[in-house]
Enzyme design. Structure first.
Site, PDB file in Angstrom:
ATOM      1  N   HIS A  77       0.571  -1.176  -0.112  1.00 55.68           N
ATOM      2  CA  HIS A  77      -0.088  -0.133   0.021  1.00 55.68           C
ATOM      3  C   HIS A  77       0.710   1.266  -0.073  1.00 55.68           C
ATOM      4  O   HIS A  77       0.374   2.451  -0.181  1.00 55.68           O
ATOM      5  CB  HIS A  77      -0.920  -0.018   1.267  1.00 55.68           C
ATOM      6  N   ASP A  79      -0.159  -7.523   1.807  1.00 56.07           N
ATOM      7  CA  ASP A  79       0.226  -6.082   1.805  1.00 56.07           C
ATOM      8  C   ASP A  79       1.983  -6.191   1.716  1.00 56.07           C
ATOM      9  O   ASP A  79       2.455  -5.826   2.646  1.00 56.07           O
ATOM     10  CB  ASP A  79      -0.162  -5.457   2.758  1.00 56.07           C
ATOM     11  N   GLY A 139       2.810   6.693   8.833  1.00 56.36           N
ATOM     12  CA  GLY A 139       4.114   7.048   8.567  1.00 56.36           C
ATOM     13  C   GLY A 139       5.088   5.994   8.855  1.00 56.36           C
ATOM     14  O   GLY A 139       6.146   5.962   8.381  1.00 56.36           O
ATOM     15  N   SER A 177       4.293   2.638   8.027  1.00 56.33           N
ATOM     16  CA  SER A 177       4.016   1.637   7.016  1.00 56.33           C
ATOM     17  C   SER A 177       5.161   1.107   6.215  1.00 56.33           C
ATOM     18  O   SER A 177       5.881   2.017   6.227  1.00 56.33           O
ATOM     19  CB  SER A 177       2.988   2.014   6.190  1.00 56.33           C
ATOM     20  N   GLY A 178       5.119  -0.304   6.198  1.00 56.39           N
ATOM     21  CA  GLY A 178       6.320  -0.733   5.222  1.00 56.39           C
ATOM     22  C   GLY A 178       7.641  -1.069   6.176  1.00 56.39           C
ATOM     23  O   GLY A 178       8.293  -1.982   5.634  1.00 56.39           O
TER      24      GLY A 178
END
Length: 313
Positions: free
Chosen positions: A72, A120, A216, A218-219
């Protein structure tokens, strides 16, 4: 000449084996208990993913030319829009040990579901390899045989918000938080009131009240230590922001994607390690309360506050 060629091949093979066995080692990380600011070099695989000159997501270095992040986070197929930073301490700098790289390829999992954030996961290939230092090193990835029992202690890292309405100052260092894994049965039960959420086997949950990831982050990685190695268990995906009681954050479960990752990186030295939890998995005997009791417990929650842990542009 033949002997020289054999010697060169042997050296190349030894270097490859060394790179593979050396994943997940952070020479400058000596902590035992939790903190907030991460000293420089504590998480040498942490990547700052920039989209059009702004930090939008985290990522992890898994070899000298590959970065793992969340699907995402991938906002565009335009490779020129991406810059990745390694060895970064703050978003404002100066970052003495930092290296930046452009991206040559991006792969999003073909079964990524944008509505429910299943699968994801994405990979970004660097335009050229990075050199490993004490501040830039690859993490090990959880192999398909890994088991992360309920209450396993792990760490989440990133430059995301400190709280739902509090942005991390640009001159603040990378943040770290120690959190427990929450079993999928319990996590699925927790998320029943958030009707947009569907906790699948491709996910792993972790967090507790006032401790967890936020927008912020994420990932970025959920990482757990086994012996001397750090192993990535998850990729920060979504949650009810931020670190609310009863709502652990949800991560893509890395161990579910070993085959896909291996196929994409095509021979790169990515280290997969089997993480084995000790004791008994209490989640296997978890029984969810009746649905009416759950909704009574969350009378102040509305599904409108169910957000992805996305970037703040």
């Amino acid at each position: 000449m033949a002997a020289w060629i054999l010697l060169v091949c042997a050296l190349i093979t030894l270097q490859a084996v060394f790179a593979l066995s050396d994943c997940g080692v952070a020479p400058l990380n000596t902590r035992i208990v939790g903190g907030q600011n991460a000293p420089a070099g504590s998480w040498p695989w942490q990547v700052s993913v920039h989209y059009q000159s702004s930090h939008i997501c985290g990522g992890t270095l898994i070899s000298d030319q590959w970065v793992l992040t969340a699907a995402h986070c991938i906002k565009t197929n335009s490779l020129s829009a991406w810059t990745l930073y390694f060895g970064r301490e703050t978003q404002a700098g100066p970052n003495t040990h930092e290296v930046k790289q452009s991206v040559s390829q991006v792969f999003v999992h073909p079964n990524y579901n944008n509505s429910y954030l299943n699968n994801d996961i994405a990979l970004m290939k660097l335009s050229s390899p990075v050199n490993f230092t004490d501040y830039i090193r690859p993490i090990c990835l959880a192999s398909s045989s890994s088991q992360f029992y309920n209450s396993t202690s792990c760490w989440s890292t990133g430059w995301g918000k400190l709280r739902e309405n509090e942005t991390l100052p640009a001159n603040a260092p990378l943040q770290e938080v120690q959190i427990p894994v929450i079993g999928n049965k319990q996590c699925s039960c927790n998320y029943i009131p958030a009707t947009d959420a569907n906790i699948t086997q491709q996910m792993i949950c972790a967090g507790q009240q006032n401790k967890g990831a936020c927008q912020g982050d994420s990932g970025g990685p959920l990482q757990c230590k086994q012996g001397s190695k750090w192993i990535q268990a998850g990729i920060t995906s979504f949650g009810v922001p931020c670190a609310q009681a009863g709502f652990p954050e949800v991560y893509a479960r890395v161990s579910e994607f070993q085959t896909w990752i291996t196929n994409q990186v095509a021979g790169a030295n990515v280290g997969f390690v089997s993480f084995t939890s000790s004791g008994t998995d209490t989640d296997s005997s978890f029984v969810c309360p009746r649905v009416d009791q759950l909704f009574f417990s969350f009378t102040t929650l509305t599904t409108s506050i169910f957000f992805l842990l996305l970037i703040t542009l």
